[in-house]
Design an enzyme around this catalytic site. Structure first.
Site, PDB file in Angstrom:
ATOM      1  CB  THR A 158     -10.454  -5.062  -1.458  1.00  0.00           C
ATOM      2  OG1 THR A 158     -10.300  -5.881  -0.295  1.00  0.00           O
ATOM      3  CG2 THR A 158     -10.479  -3.613  -1.011  1.00  0.00           C
ATOM      4  CB  SER A 202      -5.370  -0.959   6.084  1.00  0.00           C
ATOM      5  OG  SER A 202      -5.606  -1.124   4.693  1.00  0.00           O
ATOM      6  CE1 TYR A 204      -5.456  -1.911  -1.735  1.00  0.00           C
ATOM      7  CE2 TYR A 204      -6.130  -3.336   0.076  1.00  0.00           C
ATOM      8  CZ  TYR A 204      -6.081  -3.065  -1.276  1.00  0.00           C
ATOM      9  OH  TYR A 204      -6.679  -3.920  -2.162  1.00  0.00           O
ATOM     10  CG  HIS A 205      -8.715  -2.300   3.171  1.00  0.00           C
ATOM     11  ND1 HIS A 205      -7.680  -2.737   3.957  1.00  0.00           N
ATOM     12  CD2 HIS A 205      -9.117  -3.358   2.427  1.00  0.00           C
ATOM     13  CE1 HIS A 205      -7.461  -4.028   3.709  1.00  0.00           C
ATOM     14  NE2 HIS A 205      -8.316  -4.419   2.780  1.00  0.00           N
ATOM     15  CE  LYS A 208      -8.747  -1.683  -4.303  1.00  0.00           C
ATOM     16  NZ  LYS A 208      -8.081  -1.816  -5.609  1.00  0.00           N
TER      17      LYS A 208
END
Length: 423
Positions: A158, A202, A204-205, A208
């Site tokens: 992302t 975040s 989530y990031h 990644k």
């Protein structure tokens, strides 16, 4: 005459491609596209996305079928046979057996939780997102090393990994270019080939970014090959395959956790909810339509990297700030569908700059792989309005309209954002 930089392609007809997360917004769409191009498509999914949205009381507002019906429709309408298994990527034994059986030449990894707000709900959700994303990818790398070391991994990252550097420096494609240098204390060093800084926005990031490091090192240690696809914010509803029959439609989420900004804006306009700009709306991001993203992925699959090669591509077709996106949805909704669209500024529940420089470099896909965008933002917004204004879908939006506005704050609070200004 300028020498072509396009990478050589493999024949897609008969190519064995496995899609992890095949039941998702992107996974199902790509499966149909690849199948229509003659690939031998296989895939796995553990149905997590359906469970996550059920937990949030927000199923896809575009009705989607179960996998059995989807697979049957793909056979009947498109003549595509997909080898599907319902299993969890974290079940390494079952995954290894399936990969051993199929012997994929390319593995597309979409099997991750894709939501920043979901990862910020509380400790349990943050841990679940990191467990699913990081450990799933790590286990996959070991399986590839042991079973299909020649296969290419096309991994969805992302653009959010990079953050938005306030210095205004360019956001290069994963690594610094050869000519990049560091100057300090009257000395100079080359940065060429080193991973560019990450500033995940975040938890989530963060997961990644950990993926990026694991994949990067696995290519170096084990001679694996991978494209890490730093995708921008995706939007839209159309490809020729998913639009061919209602049973083939891909999912479309509108809640604060799983709905992406343009998709949510169109749903808000259809439901008569003012579009929600966070803060000033000066946050700039890279965007790409569903149809263009599928073209990019197909080009990457057909032009695999060399053994040991880890390469990053920034997968976007352009940049806009959030206020500009709202203006496009406002204009199309009013002028082409007669909707009384209203735009409002609301409190920003995230921790981010309200306005910032943003210069992503996204040259590899057009220069090396031949990507050309085929759909404009306005055109895809129009298509989305066409689908979402259908009475049965509009009714589903209205039923779930209370789930659109954000209530999850990066501070840990849970409260509805308040309106700052109606524009």
């Amino acid at each position: 005459m300028k020498e072509s930089k396009l990478k050589p392609k493999k024949k897609l007809e008969g190519m064995r491609v496995m899609i992890l997360g095949i039941d998702g917004y992107l996974g199902w769409t790509l499966a149909l596209r690849l199948g229509s191009l003659g690939c031998e498509v296989s895939g796995i999914d553990n149905q997590s996305r359906r469970r996550w949205v059920a937990e949030r009381r927000s199923p896809s507002i575009v009705p989607i079928e179960n996998m059995e019906t989807r697979l049957q429709a793909a056979r009947e309408v498109l003549g595509i046979e997909i080898a599907y298994r319902e299993l969890d990527l974290l079940d390494r034994s079952a995954m290894q057996d399936f990969i051993q059986e199929v012997q994929p030449e390319a593995i597309v990894h979409y099997a991750e939780c894709p939501s920043a707000p979901y990862s910020m709900l509380d400790a349990e959700h943050a841990i679940e997102v990191q467990r699913n994303n990081v450990l799933g990818t790590l286990g996959l790398l070991f399986i590839m090393r042991d079973v299909v070391p020649e296969a290419s991994l096309v991994k969805l990252g992302t653009m959010g990994e990079y953050g938005t550097p306030l210095s205004g420096r360019p956001i290069f494609e994963g690594v610094f270019p050869p000519e990049a240098t560091l100057h300090w204390d009257d000395r100079e060093w080359s940065l060429g080939g080193e991973l560019t800084p990450r500033d995940p926005s975040s938890l989530y990031h963060v997961s990644k970014v950990q993926d990026t490091i694991n994949v990067f090192e696995a290519c170096k240690w084990w001679n694996l090959r991978s494209y890490d696809v730093m995708q921008g914010v995706i939007f839209g509803v159309h490809t020729d395959q998913v639009s061919a029959d209602p049973r083939l439609r891909t999912r479309f989420d509108i809640d604060e956790c799983f709905g992406t900004v343009i998709n949510r804006f169109v749903a808000q306009a259809v439901a008569g909810i003012p579009l929600t700009i966070y803060g000033t709306g000066g946050q700039t991001r890279g965007f790409i339509s569903l149809e263009d993203a599928m073209q990019c992925m197909t080009r990457l699959i057909s032009s695999p990297p060399e053994a040991g090669q880890y390469e990053v591509v920034n997968q976007i077709s352009g940049t806009r700030d959030i206020r500009e996106l709202a203006e496009v949805v406002d204009r199309v909704g009013k002028d082409e569908f007669g909707l009384p669209v209203v735009v409002q500024r609301v409190e920003n529940p995230r921790v981010e700059a309200s306005s910032h420089p943003f210069e992503p470099i996204y040259e590899k896909l057009p220069d090396q792989f031949g990507f050309k965008s085929t759909v404009s933002l306005e055109e895809e917004v129009h298509r989305t309005f066409e689908l979402l204004t259908q009475p049965h879908i509009k009714d589903r939006i209205l039923e779930k309209s209370d789930l659109i506005l954000p209530t999850t704050w990066w501070s840990g609070d849970q409260r509805l954002v308040e309106t700052i200004e109606v524009l």
